[in-house]
Write a protein that holds these residues in place. Structure first.
Motif, PDB file in Angstrom:
ATOM      1  N   SER A 110     -21.255  -1.081  -1.559  1.00  0.00           N
ATOM      2  CA  SER A 110     -20.032  -1.887  -1.633  1.00  0.00           C
ATOM      3  C   SER A 110     -18.865  -0.916  -1.523  1.00  0.00           C
ATOM      4  CB  SER A 110     -19.970  -2.628  -2.966  1.00  0.00           C
ATOM      5  OG  SER A 110     -21.089  -3.461  -3.121  1.00  0.00           O
TER       6      SER A 110
ATOM      7  N   PHE B 183     -14.511  -0.247  -1.381  1.00  0.00           N
ATOM      8  CA  PHE B 183     -13.221  -0.749  -1.822  1.00  0.00           C
ATOM      9  C   PHE B 183     -12.147   0.288  -1.476  1.00  0.00           C
ATOM     10  CE2 PHE B 183     -15.239  -3.741  -4.859  1.00  0.00           C
ATOM     11  CZ  PHE B 183     -16.453  -3.129  -5.059  1.00  0.00           C
TER      12      PHE B 183
ATOM     13  N   TYR C 281      -8.395   1.148  -3.275  1.00  0.00           N
ATOM     14  CA  TYR C 281      -7.438   0.871  -4.333  1.00  0.00           C
ATOM     15  C   TYR C 281      -6.164   1.658  -4.067  1.00  0.00           C
ATOM     16  CZ  TYR C 281     -10.667  -1.559  -7.477  1.00  0.00           C
ATOM     17  OH  TYR C 281     -11.507  -2.478  -8.047  1.00  0.00           O
TER      18      TYR C 281
ATOM     19  N   LEU D 190      -6.453  -3.292  -6.587  1.00  0.00           N
ATOM     20  CA  LEU D 190      -7.359  -3.462  -5.456  1.00  0.00           C
ATOM     21  C   LEU D 190      -6.583  -3.874  -4.208  1.00  0.00           C
ATOM     22  CD1 LEU D 190     -10.351  -3.619  -4.504  1.00  0.00           C
ATOM     23  CD2 LEU D 190     -10.243  -6.060  -5.033  1.00  0.00           C
TER      24      LEU D 190
ATOM     25  N   LYS E 229     -11.768  -5.181  -0.165  1.00  0.00           N
ATOM     26  CA  LYS E 229     -13.153  -4.835  -0.436  1.00  0.00           C
ATOM     27  C   LYS E 229     -14.032  -5.289   0.723  1.00  0.00           C
ATOM     28  CE  LYS E 229     -13.897  -9.050  -3.143  1.00  0.00           C
ATOM     29  NZ  LYS E 229     -14.186  -9.606  -4.494  1.00  0.00           N
ATOM     30  N   TYR E 230     -15.118  -4.556   0.931  1.00  0.00           N
ATOM     31  CA  TYR E 230     -16.067  -4.875   1.996  1.00  0.00           C
ATOM     32  C   TYR E 230     -17.153  -5.785   1.429  1.00  0.00           C
ATOM     33  CZ  TYR E 230     -20.022  -4.258   5.121  1.00  0.00           C
ATOM     34  OH  TYR E 230     -21.093  -4.475   5.943  1.00  0.00           O
ATOM     35  N   THR E 231     -17.311  -6.961   2.059  1.00  0.00           N
ATOM     36  CA  THR E 231     -18.252  -7.946   1.539  1.00  0.00           C
ATOM     37  C   THR E 231     -19.501  -8.085   2.377  1.00  0.00           C
ATOM     38  OG1 THR E 231     -17.267  -9.740   2.824  1.00  0.00           O
ATOM     39  CG2 THR E 231     -16.316  -9.287   0.653  1.00  0.00           C
TER      40      THR E 231
ATOM     41  N   PHE F  78      -7.101   5.302  -2.982  1.00  0.00           N
ATOM     42  CA  PHE F  78      -8.443   5.753  -3.348  1.00  0.00           C
ATOM     43  C   PHE F  78      -9.507   4.907  -2.655  1.00  0.00           C
ATOM     44  CE2 PHE F  78      -7.393   8.763  -6.629  1.00  0.00           C
ATOM     45  CZ  PHE F  78      -6.169   8.332  -7.115  1.00  0.00           C
TER      46      PHE F  78
ATOM     47  N   ARG G 259     -19.590   1.740  -4.473  1.00  0.00           N
ATOM     48  CA  ARG G 259     -20.599   1.406  -5.481  1.00  0.00           C
ATOM     49  C   ARG G 259     -21.908   1.165  -4.744  1.00  0.00           C
ATOM     50  NH1 ARG G 259     -19.190  -3.106  -9.483  1.00  0.00           N
ATOM     51  NH2 ARG G 259     -19.250  -1.575 -11.138  1.00  0.00           N
TER      52      ARG G 259
ATOM     53  N   LEU H  11     -18.831   3.070 -10.394  1.00  0.00           N
ATOM     54  CA  LEU H  11     -18.176   3.296  -9.118  1.00  0.00           C
ATOM     55  C   LEU H  11     -17.929   4.783  -8.929  1.00  0.00           C
ATOM     56  CD1 LEU H  11     -15.442   0.532  -9.397  1.00  0.00           C
ATOM     57  CD2 LEU H  11     -17.505   0.419  -8.051  1.00  0.00           C
TER      58      LEU H  11
ATOM     59  N   PHE I 165     -15.267   7.302  -7.131  1.00  0.00           N
ATOM     60  CA  PHE I 165     -13.937   7.361  -6.528  1.00  0.00           C
ATOM     61  C   PHE I 165     -13.807   8.592  -5.649  1.00  0.00           C
ATOM     62  CE2 PHE I 165     -11.054   4.233  -8.543  1.00  0.00           C
ATOM     63  CZ  PHE I 165     -11.945   3.655  -9.414  1.00  0.00           C
ATOM     64  N   GLY I 166     -13.154   8.417  -4.507  1.00  0.00           N
ATOM     65  CA  GLY I 166     -12.717   9.574  -3.744  1.00  0.00           C
ATOM     66  C   GLY I 166     -11.604  10.275  -4.491  1.00  0.00           C
TER      67      GLY I 166
ATOM     68  N   TYR J  15     -15.025   0.375 -18.449  1.00  0.00           N
ATOM     69  CA  TYR J  15     -15.127   1.759 -17.993  1.00  0.00           C
ATOM     70  C   TYR J  15     -13.966   2.581 -18.576  1.00  0.00           C
ATOM     71  CZ  TYR J  15     -17.464  -0.829 -14.183  1.00  0.00           C
ATOM     72  OH  TYR J  15     -18.259  -1.676 -13.458  1.00  0.00           O
TER      73      TYR J  15
ATOM     74  N   TYR K 105     -12.023   6.129 -17.429  1.00  0.00           N
ATOM     75  CA  TYR K 105     -11.858   7.166 -16.423  1.00  0.00           C
ATOM     76  C   TYR K 105     -10.785   8.143 -16.892  1.00  0.00           C
ATOM     77  CZ  TYR K 105     -14.246   4.195 -12.973  1.00  0.00           C
ATOM     78  OH  TYR K 105     -15.164   3.444 -12.279  1.00  0.00           O
TER      79      TYR K 105
ATOM     80  N   LEU L 262     -10.158   9.989  -9.777  1.00  0.00           N
ATOM     81  CA  LEU L 262     -10.631   9.412 -11.039  1.00  0.00           C
ATOM     82  C   LEU L 262     -12.091   9.788 -11.243  1.00  0.00           C
ATOM     83  CD1 LEU L 262      -8.143   7.509 -10.353  1.00  0.00           C
ATOM     84  CD2 LEU L 262      -9.313   5.862 -11.843  1.00  0.00           C
TER      85      LEU L 262
ATOM     86  N   GLY M 147     -21.593  -5.425  -8.159  1.00  0.00           N
ATOM     87  CA  GLY M 147     -21.437  -6.015  -6.834  1.00  0.00           C
ATOM     88  C   GLY M 147     -20.033  -5.915  -6.316  1.00  0.00           C
ATOM     89  N   LEU M 148     -19.480  -7.010  -5.911  1.00  0.00           N
ATOM     90  CA  LEU M 148     -18.243  -6.975  -5.148  1.00  0.00           C
ATOM     91  C   LEU M 148     -17.037  -7.444  -5.943  1.00  0.00           C
ATOM     92  CD1 LEU M 148     -19.721  -8.371  -1.843  1.00  0.00           C
ATOM     93  CD2 LEU M 148     -19.321  -5.996  -2.493  1.00  0.00           C
TER      94      LEU M 148
ATOM     95  N   LYS N 207     -13.861  -7.113  -8.408  1.00  0.00           N
ATOM     96  CA  LYS N 207     -12.888  -6.036  -8.453  1.00  0.00           C
ATOM     97  C   LYS N 207     -12.705  -5.540  -9.873  1.00  0.00           C
ATOM     98  CE  LYS N 207      -8.450  -8.436  -8.966  1.00  0.00           C
ATOM     99  NZ  LYS N 207      -7.155  -8.692  -8.300  1.00  0.00           N
ATOM    100  N   LEU N 208     -12.233  -4.299  -9.958  1.00  0.00           N
ATOM    101  CA  LEU N 208     -11.888  -3.709 -11.238  1.00  0.00           C
ATOM    102  C   LEU N 208     -10.465  -4.080 -11.608  1.00  0.00           C
ATOM    103  CD1 LEU N 208     -13.168  -0.017 -11.098  1.00  0.00           C
ATOM    104  CD2 LEU N 208     -14.127  -1.890 -12.402  1.00  0.00           C
TER     105      LEU N 208
END
Lengths: 113, 113
Positions: A32, A34, A36, A46, A49-51, A90, A94, A101, A103-104, B33, B35, B43, B98-99, B101-102
């Protein structure tokens, strides 16, 4: 090892020009994905997101991202930058079955008038 | 809509002192979570929880403890603060894997002298 890489730590564009923020992930499984955004002194929000329903994903504020499985990429684009787009972005991944998750390290976008 | 609330927003500690950061969410989310955000590192996940009474280690758990006694609260503790723990801490929650969002809190700026 599973990881996510944002290829640029800082991107600078002029207002009205296109934005490209690059993200690659490493995994043999489809994750999954995203994007952000974090504006100065704010929490993260957010963008999109890719579904798996479509490879081109549209988000808020005119941003979109394209999932390319063959390239393991999920680059973020916007046709025309606005001053209000200046923020840190970012890429987040996931993997199925995992509770967290990844994060980059973030890409800081500057927009010049 | 309160969403995710973090307290305090700012704190300065001396090395060796202890403190607890509180995160509260009013969305009935299962996942929570903690971070930390550091310049150039993005993060990094400290600990997370997939439900009341459960916690798990993230990427950088050393020096931190957490508790999830109530579904709506997720506490992050520093037993003996060190200068390396100077950072901005973000709490987040989500409805599940899953998909989804945070949702992020607005952050806690912690300085350890």
């Amino acid at each position: 090892a599973q990881s996510v890489t944002q290829l640029d730590s800082h991107v600078s564009v002029s207002e009205g020009t296109p934005v490209l923020l690059r993200c690659n992930y490493s995994s043999s499984y489809s994750p999954s994905l995203f994007w952000y955004v974090q504006h100065p002194n704010k929490g993260l929000q957010l963008l999109l997101k890719y579904t798996s329903a479509a490879t081109l994903v549209k988000g808020i504020n005119g941003f979109e991202a394209e999932f390319k499985k063959s390239e393991t990429s999920f680059h973020l684009t916007k046709p025309s930058a606005h001053m209000s787009d200046a923020a840190e972005y970012f890429c987040v991944v996931r993997w199925i079955g995992q509770g967290n998750l990844i994060f980059g390290k973030g890409t800081k976008l500057s927009v010049k008038p | 809509n309160a969403g995710v609330t973090q307290t305090p927003k700012f704190r300065v500690l001396k090395t060796g002192q202890s403190m607890t950061l509180l995160c509260a969410q009013d969305m009935n989310h299962e996942y929570m979570y903690w971070y930390r955000q550091d310049p150039g590192l993005g993060l990094r996940l400290i600990h997370y929880s997939v439900g009341e009474g459960t916690t798990a280690k993230g990427e950088v758990p050393d020096g931190y403890n957490v508790s999830r006694l109530k579904k709506q609260n997720f506490l992050l503790g520093l037993e003996s603060a060190a200068p390396s723990q100077t950072s901005v801490y973000f709490c987040a929650s989500s409805s599940g894997q899953g998909l989804e969002k945070l949702f992020f809190g607005s952050g806690t700026q912690l300085s350890v002298l």
